[in-house]
Design an enzyme around this catalytic site. Sequence first.
Site, PDB file in Angstrom:
ATOM      1  N   GLU A 256       0.890  -1.170   0.000  1.00 51.59           N
ATOM      2  CA  GLU A 256       0.000   0.000   0.000  1.00 51.59           C
ATOM      3  C   GLU A 256       0.915   1.203   0.000  1.00 51.59           C
ATOM      4  O   GLU A 256       1.586   1.472   1.001  1.00 51.59           O
ATOM      5  CB  GLU A 256      -0.865   0.021   1.268  1.00 51.59           C
ATOM      6  N   CYS A 295      -2.901   8.687   3.451  1.00 50.14           N
ATOM      7  CA  CYS A 295      -2.667   8.142   2.106  1.00 50.14           C
ATOM      8  C   CYS A 295      -3.838   8.416   1.181  1.00 50.14           C
ATOM      9  O   CYS A 295      -3.687   8.423  -0.031  1.00 50.14           O
ATOM     10  CB  CYS A 295      -2.417   6.648   2.218  1.00 50.14           C
TER      11      CYS A 295
HETATM   12  P1  NAP Z   1       8.527   4.553   4.697  1.00 48.61           P
HETATM   13  O1  NAP Z   1       9.705   5.400   4.959  1.00 48.61           O
HETATM   14  O2  NAP Z   1       8.521   3.743   3.454  1.00 48.61           O
HETATM   15  O3  NAP Z   1       8.392   3.626   5.983  1.00 48.61           O
HETATM   16  C1  NAP Z   1       7.312   2.736   6.114  1.00 48.61           C
HETATM   17  C2  NAP Z   1       7.712   1.586   7.017  1.00 48.61           C
HETATM   18  O4  NAP Z   1       8.738   0.820   6.379  1.00 48.61           O
HETATM   19  C3  NAP Z   1       8.298   2.015   8.362  1.00 48.61           C
HETATM   20  O5  NAP Z   1       7.846   1.113   9.340  1.00 48.61           O
HETATM   21  C4  NAP Z   1       9.787   1.879   8.141  1.00 48.61           C
HETATM   22  O6  NAP Z   1      10.508   1.673   9.340  1.00 48.61           O
HETATM   23  C5  NAP Z   1       9.823   0.630   7.279  1.00 48.61           C
HETATM   24  N1  NAP Z   1      11.038   0.454   6.511  1.00 48.61           N
HETATM   25  C6  NAP Z   1      11.862   1.400   6.013  1.00 48.61           C
HETATM   26  N2  NAP Z   1      12.862   0.818   5.326  1.00 48.61           N
HETATM   27  C7  NAP Z   1      12.672  -0.521   5.404  1.00 48.61           C
HETATM   28  C8  NAP Z   1      13.375  -1.652   4.896  1.00 48.61           C
HETATM   29  N3  NAP Z   1      14.481  -1.525   4.173  1.00 48.61           N
HETATM   30  N4  NAP Z   1      12.903  -2.888   5.177  1.00 48.61           N
HETATM   31  C9  NAP Z   1      11.788  -3.040   5.903  1.00 48.61           C
HETATM   32  N5  NAP Z   1      11.077  -2.000   6.406  1.00 48.61           N
HETATM   33  C10 NAP Z   1      11.510  -0.760   6.154  1.00 48.61           C
HETATM   34  O7  NAP Z   1       7.186   5.405   4.678  1.00 48.61           O
HETATM   35  P2  NAP Z   1       6.662   6.467   5.760  1.00 48.61           P
HETATM   36  O8  NAP Z   1       7.475   7.703   5.603  1.00 48.61           O
HETATM   37  O9  NAP Z   1       6.527   5.856   7.106  1.00 48.61           O
HETATM   38  O10 NAP Z   1       5.184   6.703   5.252  1.00 48.61           O
HETATM   39  C11 NAP Z   1       4.848   7.666   4.300  1.00 48.61           C
HETATM   40  C12 NAP Z   1       4.441   7.021   3.000  1.00 48.61           C
HETATM   41  O11 NAP Z   1       3.495   5.997   3.238  1.00 48.61           O
HETATM   42  C13 NAP Z   1       3.762   7.980   2.058  1.00 48.61           C
HETATM   43  O12 NAP Z   1       4.354   7.883   0.803  1.00 48.61           O
HETATM   44  C14 NAP Z   1       2.319   7.492   1.987  1.00 48.61           C
HETATM   45  O13 NAP Z   1       1.706   7.670   0.756  1.00 48.61           O
HETATM   46  C15 NAP Z   1       2.446   6.055   2.302  1.00 48.61           C
HETATM   47  N6  NAP Z   1       1.214   5.571   2.939  1.00 48.61           N
HETATM   48  C16 NAP Z   1       0.403   4.748   2.234  1.00 48.61           C
HETATM   49  C17 NAP Z   1      -0.757   4.250   2.812  1.00 48.61           C
HETATM   50  C18 NAP Z   1      -1.667   3.324   2.058  1.00 48.61           C
HETATM   51  O14 NAP Z   1      -2.547   2.724   2.682  1.00 48.61           O
HETATM   52  N7  NAP Z   1      -1.512   3.156   0.766  1.00 48.61           N
HETATM   53  C19 NAP Z   1      -1.073   4.588   4.119  1.00 48.61           C
HETATM   54  C20 NAP Z   1      -0.223   5.432   4.808  1.00 48.61           C
HETATM   55  C21 NAP Z   1       0.923   5.911   4.211  1.00 48.61           C
HETATM   56  P3  NAP Z   1      11.248   2.872  10.115  1.00 48.61           P
HETATM   57  O15 NAP Z   1      10.192   3.829  10.530  1.00 48.61           O
HETATM   58  O16 NAP Z   1      11.898   2.186  11.250  1.00 48.61           O
HETATM   59  O17 NAP Z   1      12.195   3.471   9.116  1.00 48.61           O
END
Ligand code: NAP
Length: 519
Positions: A256, A295
């Site tokens: 997502e 999102c």
């Molecule tokens: P993110 O930086 O991609 O992080 C999301 C999750 O992934 C966090 O728990 C992060 O952990 C983890 N993560 C990061 N690198 C990883 C790796 N190499 N391996 C495994 N896990 C890893 O995103 P975010 O900044 O939290 O969220 C913002 C984004 O989420 C936006 O682009 C938004 O559009 C999207 N979003 C989408 C939805 C949907 O339902 N489609 C809902 C909400 C948000 P850490 O925090 O420990 O780095």
Amino acid sequence: MRALQSHLEGRWIAGTGRVETLLNPATEEPLAQVSSEGLDRGAALEFARTKGGSALRSMSFAARGAMLRAMCESIQLHREELIELAVANGGNTRSDAKFDIDGATFTLSAYADLGKAVGETQLLVDGEGMQLGRTPRFHGQHIRVPRHGVAVHINAFNFPAWGLAEKAAVALLAGVPVFAKPATSSALVAHRIVEILNERKTLPDGALSLLLGSAGDLLAHLGPQDVVAFTGSSMTGELIRAMPAVIRNSVRVNVEADSLNAAVLGTDGEPGSEICDYFLKDVVRDMTQKAGQKCTAIRRVLVPEAIADRVRDELVDRLGAVVVGNPASDGVRMGPVATAQQHRDVRDGIDALARDGRLVFGDGALKPVGAPEGKGYYVSPVLLEVEPGAAAPSVHSREVFGPVATVVPYGGRAEEAAALVARGRGGLVSSVYSEDVAFTSTLVSGLAPFHGRVFLGSVKIAEQSPGPGTVLPTLVHGGPGRAGGGEELGGLRGLEFYMQRVALEGSRPVIDRIIGIKG
Ligand code: NAP
């Protein structure tokens, strides 16, 4: 300062080494620390698979539904405390925090009801049985059974309660143990929820594990019965999909990700009309709720060219009334964004959009109410507009995850609006606001292939509907292309991801006995 521990192998356990600090984004005050080095993720996953998995599979759907009901009630008992934590660690206003916590319990409750409705069975019958041979004796039937793996849930920072609960509700009802990894920056709420569920012993051992801090080598330990459901940025989604263990073991992955959700106002949406008023309310709420860190928030505001200036002016007026500041202060309607990194990303994103369009509101000097001088990650709501017919590539390709939207005028034809929306290359939800059924139908056929959900805004549903930005457990959430290609929720549909569909082929009485039809 408080050091938060992970909950692995049925106990609370601290990591060692590098420490990450969780802050209050309104004041930059440190709240807690986490560390995840040295934790044995492989052993923790195996504990979840063996201990949690076998306990859940021994329960019927009705019993798992009752377990979800107990989870829901336990969280509700601690609602006030969780709201306060979300305000402190998420920069949420009280109303934003309630949206997250109540979203969590609402989803748990919906899946508890589904479990009760499915009843005292451990498998799901999938569709009608069919005669395969000359006589009815040779029979075929699809069924679904829980996988014997673990469901790794990696969540974004914006919904620490709802994100945890919505994924967990579906996996647990399917009979699969959950290994949750919340985003580090806002993990206090998820941590407290798991603490509450443990204190109240609502789940069998190993059914819900919690890893705080970085994922580390977690995904390298995944096996062929495991699944990963990820919510976050497309970039991290790509990394997860490309992990060698994921590819080697055909691990199911649900992503997502980003989305440039659009709201289209029909030509009947003259300013002053009821439908226009409804549209404006939804756009302003989506831009400012959770400081636009949703999102499903509306990023592109499509308005017929003939009325675009007047609609824009109405939006500017309404955005001007939004009080930005420390959510702990009275009267604040929008808090800060979640982290310093988020603040930088949003600022960069506004600059990129402004190169393609014109800034019409926000981005000037902001004096956040109740914020300590020079502290906190505040941005004002920002509205931009583009010229009719302008290419404006960044408006259709860059998701700015904050209180930011762009007005995009279109000529007034549904086909034209649909083509503009499709430039977002796949989204979670887009919406149409019109009472003109012909316009709405044409637009829906243009939008549907590019979205997981299409919201049909009409004053006839205005009083009952929470708007396009709210994800409902009964409807699917997810979208093609840029949105990650995933699908979650949707009632029982959501369980498919966690279950193996298997075709039974044999003698009808035997198959009937297996699926519980008494001969
Ligand atoms: P993110 O930086 O991609 O992080 C999301 C999750 O992934 C966090 O728990 C992060 O952990 C983890 N993560 C990061 N690198 C990883 C790796 N190499 N391996 C495994 N896990 C890893 O995103 P975010 O900044 O939290 O969220 C913002 C984004 O989420 C936006 O682009 C938004 O559009 C999207 N979003 C989408 C939805 C949907 O339902 N489609 C809902 C909400 C948000 P850490 O925090 O420990 O780095």
